[in-house]
Design an enzyme around this catalytic site. Structure first.
Site, PDB file in Angstrom:
ATOM      1  N   ASP A  22     -10.689 -25.248  -1.604  1.00  0.00           N
ATOM      2  CA  ASP A  22     -10.090 -24.835  -0.327  1.00  0.00           C
ATOM      3  C   ASP A  22      -8.926 -25.793  -0.043  1.00  0.00           C
ATOM      4  O   ASP A  22      -9.099 -27.015  -0.054  1.00  0.00           O
ATOM      5  CB  ASP A  22     -11.141 -24.910   0.792  1.00  0.00           C
ATOM      6  N   ASP A  35      -6.403 -19.316   1.048  1.00  0.00           N
ATOM      7  CA  ASP A  35      -6.381 -20.680   0.489  1.00  0.00           C
ATOM      8  C   ASP A  35      -7.696 -21.105  -0.140  1.00  0.00           C
ATOM      9  O   ASP A  35      -7.942 -22.285  -0.315  1.00  0.00           O
ATOM     10  CB  ASP A  35      -5.937 -21.686   1.559  1.00  0.00           C
ATOM     11  N   GLU A  36      -8.564 -20.143  -0.487  1.00  0.00           N
ATOM     12  CA  GLU A  36      -9.818 -20.565  -1.109  1.00  0.00           C
ATOM     13  C   GLU A  36     -10.283 -19.630  -2.214  1.00  0.00           C
ATOM     14  O   GLU A  36      -9.990 -18.435  -2.190  1.00  0.00           O
ATOM     15  CB  GLU A  36     -10.926 -20.753  -0.071  1.00  0.00           C
TER      16      GLU A  36
HETATM   17  P1  TTP Z   1      -8.732 -22.763   6.685  1.00  0.00           P
HETATM   18  O1  TTP Z   1      -8.958 -23.087   5.241  1.00  0.00           O
HETATM   19  O2  TTP Z   1      -9.919 -22.390   7.518  1.00  0.00           O
HETATM   20  O3  TTP Z   1      -8.062 -24.001   7.424  1.00  0.00           O
HETATM   21  P2  TTP Z   1      -6.969 -25.016   6.895  1.00  0.00           P
HETATM   22  O4  TTP Z   1      -6.638 -24.801   5.458  1.00  0.00           O
HETATM   23  O5  TTP Z   1      -5.788 -24.976   7.816  1.00  0.00           O
HETATM   24  O6  TTP Z   1      -7.670 -26.416   7.117  1.00  0.00           O
HETATM   25  P3  TTP Z   1      -8.864 -27.075   6.264  1.00  0.00           P
HETATM   26  O7  TTP Z   1      -8.268 -28.339   5.712  1.00  0.00           O
HETATM   27  O8  TTP Z   1      -9.947 -27.325   7.252  1.00  0.00           O
HETATM   28  O9  TTP Z   1      -9.245 -26.105   5.188  1.00  0.00           O
HETATM   29  O10 TTP Z   1      -7.675 -21.591   6.821  1.00  0.00           O
HETATM   30  C1  TTP Z   1      -6.589 -21.423   5.913  1.00  0.00           C
HETATM   31  C2  TTP Z   1      -5.353 -20.961   6.663  1.00  0.00           C
HETATM   32  O11 TTP Z   1      -5.631 -19.743   7.359  1.00  0.00           O
HETATM   33  C3  TTP Z   1      -4.875 -21.935   7.720  1.00  0.00           C
HETATM   34  O12 TTP Z   1      -4.012 -22.937   7.190  1.00  0.00           O
HETATM   35  C4  TTP Z   1      -4.172 -21.036   8.704  1.00  0.00           C
HETATM   36  C5  TTP Z   1      -4.914 -19.705   8.603  1.00  0.00           C
HETATM   37  N1  TTP Z   1      -5.830 -19.580   9.760  1.00  0.00           N
HETATM   38  C6  TTP Z   1      -5.360 -18.918  10.892  1.00  0.00           C
HETATM   39  O13 TTP Z   1      -4.217 -18.431  10.922  1.00  0.00           O
HETATM   40  N2  TTP Z   1      -6.182 -18.817  11.985  1.00  0.00           N
HETATM   41  C7  TTP Z   1      -7.459 -19.347  11.999  1.00  0.00           C
HETATM   42  O14 TTP Z   1      -8.180 -19.253  13.025  1.00  0.00           O
HETATM   43  C8  TTP Z   1      -7.929 -20.034  10.815  1.00  0.00           C
HETATM   44  C9  TTP Z   1      -9.302 -20.644  10.785  1.00  0.00           C
HETATM   45  C10 TTP Z   1      -7.079 -20.117   9.737  1.00  0.00           C
HETATM   46 MG    MG Z   2      -8.178 -24.615   4.040  1.00  0.00          MG
END
Ligand code: TTP
Ligand code: MG
Length: 352
Positions: free
Chosen positions: A11, A113-114
């Protein structure tokens, strides 16, 4: 539990914000918030994500942008640049696909992103750890963003492990370590436990996974139905899901918050149609030719939120049918003549 599998979950860290940081070196080291325009604290949309520096101020995904502004008005606020994130995502996923073709394992992307990779063929967790380190190194060198990786005996443990030492983490949980690892965690860390279930469990004085594990299956069933059975299994690290089989649950969506609440269809419909175009564009770009469900979400001025869905066989290239369906679903909301604050459009049950 089958414990002869080795699954990796990757991720990306603060993904949208990391892409912005990479494109704008002048912002490095500063708090960055990606999302709606804060308009000096009067903006009405939400935060998409914030980098770790901004999170220290209490800023997080899905928070009202006005609140993020109050927490840190000096942060760098940037709009969502979907094209950029799509490009970085595809490049990172190529790195993962390449590593799984070398290990002859299945691969599955589950969000922008995962992704999961089945590394069972490597036979030892030490070999898998080396692959995990190599993937992280390649992503950092080639794409200049950081990833967190979790490795475990199934998808559930791998996912929890990737979150465990974010950002830039690598956590390996061998089968013998699973229960101790889980027991130490707050229940919220289990996938499928959101704020509501967390609150319901807290009322029963269950805050850690160790406590959750003391509750008999029958009690969880009584309290939570089928979800209770999932909680019972998750607390024990049980998960038989096979990499490459959860694509059905994937969905693609976009929402818009209006500057001013409105009940004028002439204001709402053009916005809805542009959401349809964007979402169908992303759906096609990600290689999904069809989808089966369209969902419309409406949040009224009083913040009550409702969804309506219709299932059929839709072509991702057929914007006209999707717009028509979206409009029909939207009409069912207008009967109440309440003002709308936010509108969303989602497609799910995607088919390649
Ligand atoms: P995530 O992987 O949940 O969050 P992240 O990558 O920003 O942070 P982390 O380091 O905790 O993994 O989500 C991936 C992307 O999806 C995030 O960068 C932006 C988008 N996203 C939104 O637009 N709205 C949301 O509520 C969430 C959770 C994510
Ligand atoms: Mg992320």
């Amino acid at each position: 539990m089958k414990n002869n599998r080795i699954i990796l979950h990757m991720d990306l860290d603060a993904f949208f914000a990391s892409c912005e940081e990479r494109e704008n070196p002048q912002f490095q080291g500063m708090p960055i918030v990606v999302g709606a325009d804060p308009k000096n604290g009067t903006g009405r949309g939400v935060v998409s994500t914030a980098n770790y520096k901004a999170r220290k101020f209490g800023i997080h995904s899905a928070q009202p942008i006005s609140q993020a502004w109050r927490f840190c008005p000096t942060a760098i606020f940037l709009p969502v640049n979907g094209d950029l994130y799509g490009r970085v995502s595809r490049a990172v996923m190529h790195i993962l696909e390449d590593s799984c073709s070398r290990t002859k394992g299945a691969y599955e992307q589950v969000g922008i992103d995962e992704a999961y990779v089945d590394l069972s063929r490597l036979t030892t967790f030490s070999n898998a750890q080396r692959i995990g380190e190599d993937i992280k190194k390649q992503i950092k060198q080639k794409e200049r963003v950081t990833a967190s990786v979790g490795i475990g005996p199934n998808m559930l443990i791998a996912k929890i492990a990737s979150d465990f030492q974010k950002p830039d983490g690598l956590t390996v949980i061998r089968p013998s370590q699973v229960q101790k690892f889980l027991d130490s965690l707050p229940v919220r860390k289990l996938p499928g436990i959101g704020p509501k279930t967390e609150h319901d469990l807290a009322k029963l004085h269950i805050e850690s996974v160790a406590n959750l594990r003391k509750i008999p299956q029958a009690t969880l069933w009584e309290q939570f139905g089928q979800h209770g059975i999932s909680l019972y299994e998750a607390a024990r690290g049980i998960d038989e899901t096979v990499v490459g089989t959860i694509q059905e649950t994937k969905s693609i969506s976009e929402e818009h918050t209006f500057e001013k609440d409105t009940n004028n269809p002439q204001e709402v419909l053009p916005v809805l149609f542009s959401l349809v175009k964007n979402v169908l564009g992303t759906t096609t770009m990600q290689g999904y030719q069809k989808f089966r469900t369209i969902t419309i979400k409406v949040r009224y001025a009083d913040f009550t939120t409702h969804t309506k869905a219709r299932s059929d066989e839709y072509n991702s290239s057929d914007t006209e049918t999707a717009e028509k369906t979206a409009m029909q679903l939207f009409w069912t909301f207008t009967a109440q003549n309440k003002k709308v604050r936010l509108i969303g459009f989602r497609v799910s049950k995607l088919v390649k």
